[in-house]
Structure formats: C-alpha cells, structure tokens
Design a protein around this motif. Structure first.
Motif, short mmCIF file in Angstrom:
data_model
loop_
_atom_site.label_atom_id
_atom_site.label_comp_id
_atom_site.label_asym_id
_atom_site.label_seq_id
_atom_site.Cartn_x
_atom_site.Cartn_y
_atom_site.Cartn_z
N LEU A 150 0.83 -1.20 0.00
CA LEU A 150 0.00 0.00 0.00
C LEU A 150 0.87 1.25 0.00
O LEU A 150 0.58 2.22 -0.71
N ALA A 151 1.96 1.21 0.76
CA ALA A 151 2.85 2.37 0.87
C ALA A 151 3.56 2.66 -0.45
O ALA A 151 3.81 3.83 -0.77
N VAL A 152 3.86 1.63 -1.23
CA VAL A 152 4.57 1.84 -2.50
C VAL A 152 3.62 1.79 -3.69
O VAL A 152 4.06 1.66 -4.83
N ASN A 153 2.32 1.89 -3.41
CA ASN A 153 1.28 1.93 -4.45
C ASN A 153 1.29 0.71 -5.37
O ASN A 153 1.10 0.83 -6.57
N ARG A 154 1.48 -0.47 -4.81
CA ARG A 154 1.46 -1.71 -5.58
C ARG A 154 0.33 -2.64 -5.15
O ARG A 154 0.26 -3.78 -5.59
N LEU A 155 -0.53 -2.16 -4.28
CA LEU A 155 -1.60 -3.00 -3.73
C LEU A 155 -2.76 -3.08 -4.71
O LEU A 155 -3.33 -2.07 -5.10
N GLU A 156 -3.10 -4.31 -5.11
CA GLU A 156 -4.18 -4.51 -6.08
C GLU A 156 -5.55 -4.52 -5.42
O GLU A 156 -6.51 -4.05 -5.99
N ASN A 157 -5.65 -5.14 -4.23
CA ASN A 157 -6.93 -5.27 -3.56
C ASN A 157 -6.84 -4.70 -2.14
O ASN A 157 -6.50 -5.41 -1.21
N PRO A 158 -7.18 -3.43 -1.96
CA PRO A 158 -7.07 -2.82 -0.63
C PRO A 158 -8.02 -3.43 0.41
O PRO A 158 -7.77 -3.35 1.60
N MET A 159 -9.09 -4.09 -0.02
CA MET A 159 -10.02 -4.71 0.91
C MET A 159 -9.40 -5.94 1.58
O MET A 159 -9.90 -6.41 2.59
N ARG A 160 -8.33 -6.45 1.03
CA ARG A 160 -7.66 -7.62 1.62
C ARG A 160 -7.09 -7.26 3.00
O ARG A 160 -7.05 -8.11 3.89
N ILE A 161 -6.66 -6.00 3.18
CA ILE A 161 -6.14 -5.57 4.47
C ILE A 161 -7.21 -5.75 5.55
O ILE A 161 -6.94 -6.30 6.61
N LYS A 162 -8.42 -5.31 5.26
CA LYS A 162 -9.52 -5.43 6.21
C LYS A 162 -9.81 -6.91 6.52
O LYS A 162 -10.03 -7.28 7.67
N ALA A 163 -9.81 -7.74 5.49
CA ALA A 163 -10.10 -9.15 5.67
C ALA A 163 -9.04 -9.83 6.54
O ALA A 163 -9.37 -10.66 7.40
N VAL A 164 -7.78 -9.48 6.34
CA VAL A 164 -6.69 -10.08 7.12
C VAL A 164 -6.79 -9.63 8.57
O VAL A 164 -6.62 -10.44 9.49
N LYS A 165 -7.08 -8.36 8.80
CA LYS A 165 -7.23 -7.87 10.17
C LYS A 165 -8.36 -8.60 10.89
O LYS A 165 -8.24 -8.96 12.07
N LYS A 166 -9.46 -8.80 10.18
CA LYS A 166 -10.60 -9.50 10.77
C LYS A 166 -10.24 -10.94 11.11
O LYS A 166 -10.61 -11.46 12.16
N GLU A 167 -9.51 -11.59 10.22
CA GLU A 167 -9.12 -12.98 10.46
C GLU A 167 -8.17 -13.08 11.65
O GLU A 167 -8.27 -14.02 12.45
N ILE A 168 -7.27 -12.11 11.81
CA ILE A 168 -6.39 -12.08 12.99
C ILE A 168 -7.22 -11.95 14.26
O ILE A 168 -6.98 -12.63 15.25
N ALA A 169 -8.24 -11.10 14.21
CA ALA A 169 -9.12 -10.91 15.37
C ALA A 169 -9.86 -12.20 15.71
O ALA A 169 -10.02 -12.54 16.89
N VAL A 170 -10.29 -12.93 14.71
CA VAL A 170 -10.99 -14.20 14.94
C VAL A 170 -10.05 -15.20 15.61
O VAL A 170 -10.44 -15.88 16.57
N VAL A 171 -8.82 -15.27 15.13
CA VAL A 171 -7.84 -16.20 15.73
C VAL A 171 -7.60 -15.85 17.19
O VAL A 171 -7.61 -16.73 18.06
N LYS A 172 -7.42 -14.56 17.48
CA LYS A 172 -7.19 -14.14 18.86
C LYS A 172 -8.39 -14.41 19.74
O LYS A 172 -8.26 -14.82 20.90
N THR A 173 -9.58 -14.20 19.21
CA THR A 173 -10.81 -14.44 19.97
C THR A 173 -10.96 -15.92 20.32
O THR A 173 -11.27 -16.27 21.46
N ILE A 174 -10.72 -16.77 19.36
CA ILE A 174 -10.84 -18.22 19.59
C ILE A 174 -9.80 -18.68 20.61
O ILE A 174 -10.09 -19.47 21.50
N ARG A 175 -8.59 -18.15 20.49
CA ARG A 175 -7.54 -18.51 21.45
C ARG A 175 -7.95 -18.08 22.86
O ARG A 175 -7.79 -18.83 23.82
#
Length: 67
Positions: free
Chosen positions: A33-58
């Motif tokens: 994102l910083a070097v303007n090479r990101l094709e799908n910016p919504m992937r950042i949101k999806a990855v953050k959400k998945e990290i939150a799910v992992v932490k919640t389950i743990r």
C-alpha cells in the motif's frame, strides 16, 4: 462463516502459526500500500478481521481451560 469454522478446528499450535502468517501477510499488504502496488485494498480489512478471529478463539479456549 466458513473461515471461522475452519479456524475453530485448528489446534493451539496451528492457531499460533496461522496468526504469525496473517501478521506477515498484513505487513506485506501495508508495505504494498505504501509503495502503491496493492491490487486489492479490501484484503487488508479481511486479514485484520481474520487475525481478530484467531485471537478471539484462542482467548475463548483459554477461558474454558481455566474454568
């Protein structure tokens, strides 16, 4: 959610490994994102959400183990 069901089936070691992989992916996405090479910016949101799910389950498993 399909992702949540899959994550709930993982062991503690697999959860740790999955979280590390997701954090690395998030780092790479932010770098792209910083070097303007990101094709799908919504992937950042999806990855953050998945990290939150992992932490919640743990955390849920930790609470269950203490009871």
């Amino acid at each position: 959610m399909k992702v949540t069901k899959e994550i709930r089936e993982l062991s503690v070691e697999e959860l740790d490994k999955r979280e590390a992989e997701l954090k690395e992916e998030l780092f790479n996405l932010r770098f792209q994102l910083a070097v303007n090479r990101l094709e799908n910016p919504m992937r950042i949101k999806a990855v953050k959400k998945e990290i939150a799910v992992v932490k919640t389950i743990r955390r849920q498993r930790e609470i269950e183990a203490n009871n």
